[in-house]
Design an enzyme around this catalytic site. Structure first.
Site, short mmCIF file in Angstrom:
data_model
loop_
_atom_site.label_atom_id
_atom_site.label_comp_id
_atom_site.label_asym_id
_atom_site.label_seq_id
_atom_site.Cartn_x
_atom_site.Cartn_y
_atom_site.Cartn_z
N CYS A 179 0.83 -1.19 0.00
CA CYS A 179 0.00 0.00 0.00
C CYS A 179 0.87 1.24 0.00
O CYS A 179 2.08 1.18 0.20
CB CYS A 179 -0.89 0.06 1.25
SG CYS A 179 -2.02 -1.31 1.40
N GLY A 203 -0.19 0.41 -5.15
CA GLY A 203 -1.48 -0.25 -5.00
C GLY A 203 -2.47 0.25 -6.03
O GLY A 203 -2.63 1.46 -6.18
N ASN A 255 0.09 0.92 5.99
CA ASN A 255 0.94 0.21 5.05
C ASN A 255 1.73 -0.83 5.84
O ASN A 255 2.51 -0.46 6.72
CB ASN A 255 1.87 1.21 4.34
CG ASN A 255 2.90 0.53 3.46
OD1 ASN A 255 3.99 1.05 3.26
ND2 ASN A 255 2.58 -0.62 2.92
N GLY A 256 1.54 -2.10 5.52
CA GLY A 256 2.26 -3.15 6.23
C GLY A 256 1.38 -4.36 6.45
O GLY A 256 0.37 -4.55 5.77
N TYR A 299 12.64 -3.26 -6.25
CA TYR A 299 11.47 -3.31 -7.13
C TYR A 299 10.36 -2.32 -6.80
O TYR A 299 9.84 -1.64 -7.69
CB TYR A 299 10.90 -4.73 -7.12
CG TYR A 299 9.64 -4.93 -7.93
CD1 TYR A 299 9.66 -4.79 -9.32
CD2 TYR A 299 8.44 -5.27 -7.31
CE1 TYR A 299 8.50 -4.98 -10.07
CE2 TYR A 299 7.28 -5.46 -8.06
CZ TYR A 299 7.32 -5.31 -9.43
OH TYR A 299 6.18 -5.50 -10.16
#
Length: 597
Positions: free
Chosen positions: A99, A125, A199-200, A341
């Protein structure tokens, strides 16, 4: 954050249970190896002290104008496209980012700036997006499924006035893909309302949820983020931000979160710092938090620093920016895949330029895995910078041998006659003039299941390439991620089952080399211990607390929020490594948690 997978169970054939390969990424004489100077890093403190409030800054507020791997699983299928593999197979043959979050305080255009920042974070996302803004002490929310540009328009943003907002773009890693799981979440409790964007991934989510449900909590979503809101609501701590501290002390895993209340913006990062979170400031004094610095750049905010692992930052009009320690944190374990990435090349992540890191990866490959070639190309877009590094070091021209279409959606009309490699051909077109009769080095960021790589090799050879040599700008991926990244299960990871030579044969290239793990750590220098390499080593900094730990399989359990029971989500998980001390720990944990709550 958030989704679970719902795929059919993989074959349990013995051919899939080969031990992790001990083969090196590439064999070369030691004399061929060379050290590289460390990339420049931004200054940052060696450790984040855990005392009281560390500093207070008053913002100057002013008003301004506005893969398929089926052919490997089954030897009976002569054509890997039998049954027609959808575009999702090709597109999902990569780790998927979790996210992106953003928070803005003190700007009259907060929601519009939030919208722009989410555009910059769209790569993190693409399944859903949302913004919560605060106006006259009321939290107003707009969320939707799809891209940022599909969810928001002028009229939607007009519904979000105010000087404070948080936003979220979502690729789900825990919780099904349904509208009710799209963040930010907003909840009301006896002292007001709170919104959160996360986020996580929480590794003890199931344990916490069961404990809360035993105490009477009712859950509306299957997202692990909702657990955080429940923990805040039942906390007895004062003032409000101490409720956040109290809740986060019970969390295990990865979390970079932004919270909003009627008068405060709060940012928090887990003690290991798995996921990135940075702070910046606009010229009018507005404070901005975002997952990457590329979001700050787009809205003309100046990067100030990272939110430190284990830190809580509280922003309000009275005290400006206050910093305190969430808890004493261990050695940071930042996700190395942010540099390989996930992040955009123009971002600074964990104090390092992503562009410089990837360029260096390519240089290392050219030094440690050289090959006679005529041209260097990249698998766009994530392999481009590493390919530039390879070409520069090797003294070979870099050219665009593959052209990517940026206009391919997530759905398409299936051709009535099956076309081999249909999904790849929709996205990537080979340039015959660059490839024909040439010895080609093609650089990609990673190999996950290997199926898309095999199709790319086939495309290049069909376009006339004389030789195809693959160079991968990461070590082999042998383990799934628990910390907010959607990676396939270990059964699907080709490097977990095959040696480098076996992978080369499967892909069909003339040679194959991965970035050597030791060389990656050497390049990071003194920062090396601060990164998480679990996907390369299988050594996890934080192990799941559940006895039957679960790792996601690639894909999603798709649900419109109306159909499909929550129980169906369990079909998307596979059994992971067990914690032998779970029962002992759990006996002590549950009564203690019950007393606190």
């Amino acid at each position: 954050m958030a989704a679970t997978a719902n795929l059919s169970t993989l074959s349990s054939s013995s051919t899939l249970t080969k031990p992790i390969s001990k083969n090196p990424s590439f064999s070369l004489n030691p004399s061929q190896k060379s050290a590289f100077p460390l990339p420049k890093t931004l200054p940052k403190p060696s450790s984040f002290p855990c005392n009281h409030v560390l500093h207070t800054q008053k913002p100057l507020f002013t008003t301004c104008a506005k893969n398929p791997i089926s052919d490997f699983f089954s030897a009976n299928k002569s054509d890997p496209e039998d049954g027609f593999l959808s575009f999702f197979s090709d597109d999902d043959d990569k780790p998927r980012e979790e996210c992106g979050v953003v928070g803005i305080f003190g700007d009259p255009e907060a929601s519009r700036l939030c919208y722009l920042a989410l555009h910059a974070l769209q790569h993190r996302g693409q399944e859903g997006a949302g913004i919560v803004a605060v106006n006259n002490d009321v939290l107003q929310s707009v969320t939707g499924v799809g891209l940022v540009s599909e969810v928001f328009n002028e009229s939607k943003l007009d519904q979000l006035p105010g000087e404070m907002a948080i936003g979220h773009v979502r690729y789900s890693t825990a919780g099904a893909s349904m509208l009710k799981n799209v963040q930010p979440f907003v909840a009301g409790y006896r002292f007001g309302s709170v919104g959160v964007a996360h986020n996580g991934n929480l590794v003890n989510y199931k344990e916490l949820r069961e404990m809360l449900e035993d105490n009477g909590s009712i859950f509306n979503t299957s997202s692990d983020t909702e657990v955080v809101l429940h923990l805040i609501a039942i906390s007895k701590a004062r003032p409000f931000f101490m409720r956040i501290v109290d809740a986060c002390e019970k969390l295990e895993g990865a979390y970079s979160m932004v919270f909003v209340t009627k008068d405060k913006l709060v940012a928090v990062r887990d003690p290991y710092g798995f996921r990135p979170l940075v702070m910046g400031r606009r010229s009018n004094g507005a404070v901005v938090f975002a997952s990457e610095t590329c979001a700050l750049d787009l809205i003309e905010a100046t990067y100030e620093r990272e939110v430190y692992p284990g830190e809580v930052l509280v922003v309000d009009k009275k005290d400006g920016v206050q910093s305190l320690c969430l808890m004493r944190h261990p050695e940071p374990k930042q996700c190395i895949f942010e540099h390989i990435y996930f992040s955009l090349p123009n971002s600074v992540v964990f104090g390092r330029s992503v562009y410089e890191s990837r360029h260096r990866f390519g240089e290392i490959l050219a030094t440690e895995a050289p090959v006679e070639c005529d041209v260097v190309i990249a698998v766009p877009d994530s392999g481009v910078v590493a390919a530039l590094g390879y070409a520069d070091k090797a003294g070979v021209p870099f050219q665009q041998g593959l052209i990517r279409s940026h206009y391919v959606g997530r759905t398409f009309i299936e051709p009535s006659q099956k076309i081999r490699d249909f999904g790849v051909k929709l996205k990537l077109s080979p340039v015959r003039g660059v490839l024909e009769g040439k010895r080609v080095v093609v650089v990609d960021d990673s190999i996950v299941r290997g199926t898309t790589s095999s199709k790319i090799v086939r495309l290049l050879k069909e376009a006339g390439a004389k030789e195809v040599h693959m160079r991968i700008a990461s070590p082999p991926i042998i383990g799934s991620c628990y910390y907010g990244v959607d990676t396939p299960s270990s059964e699907e990871l080709i490097s977990n089952r095959m040696s480098v030579e076996e992978i080369r044969e499967f892909i069909g290239c003339d040679s194959l080399a991965f970035l050597p793990f030791d060389s990656l750590k050497k390049m990071l220098g003194s920062d090396n211990p601060n990164f998480c390499y679990a996907c390369f080593s299988g050594n996890y900094p934080v192990k799941p607390r559940e006895k039957k730990a679960k790792v996601k399989r690639v894909g999603d359990f798709l649900d419109d929020g109306l159909n499909g029971p929550i129980d169906a989500i369990d079909g998307g998980w596979v059994k992971g490594p067990q914690n032998l001390d779970f029962e002992k720990e759990n006996e002590a944990l549950v009564p203690e948690s019950a007393e606190q709550h």
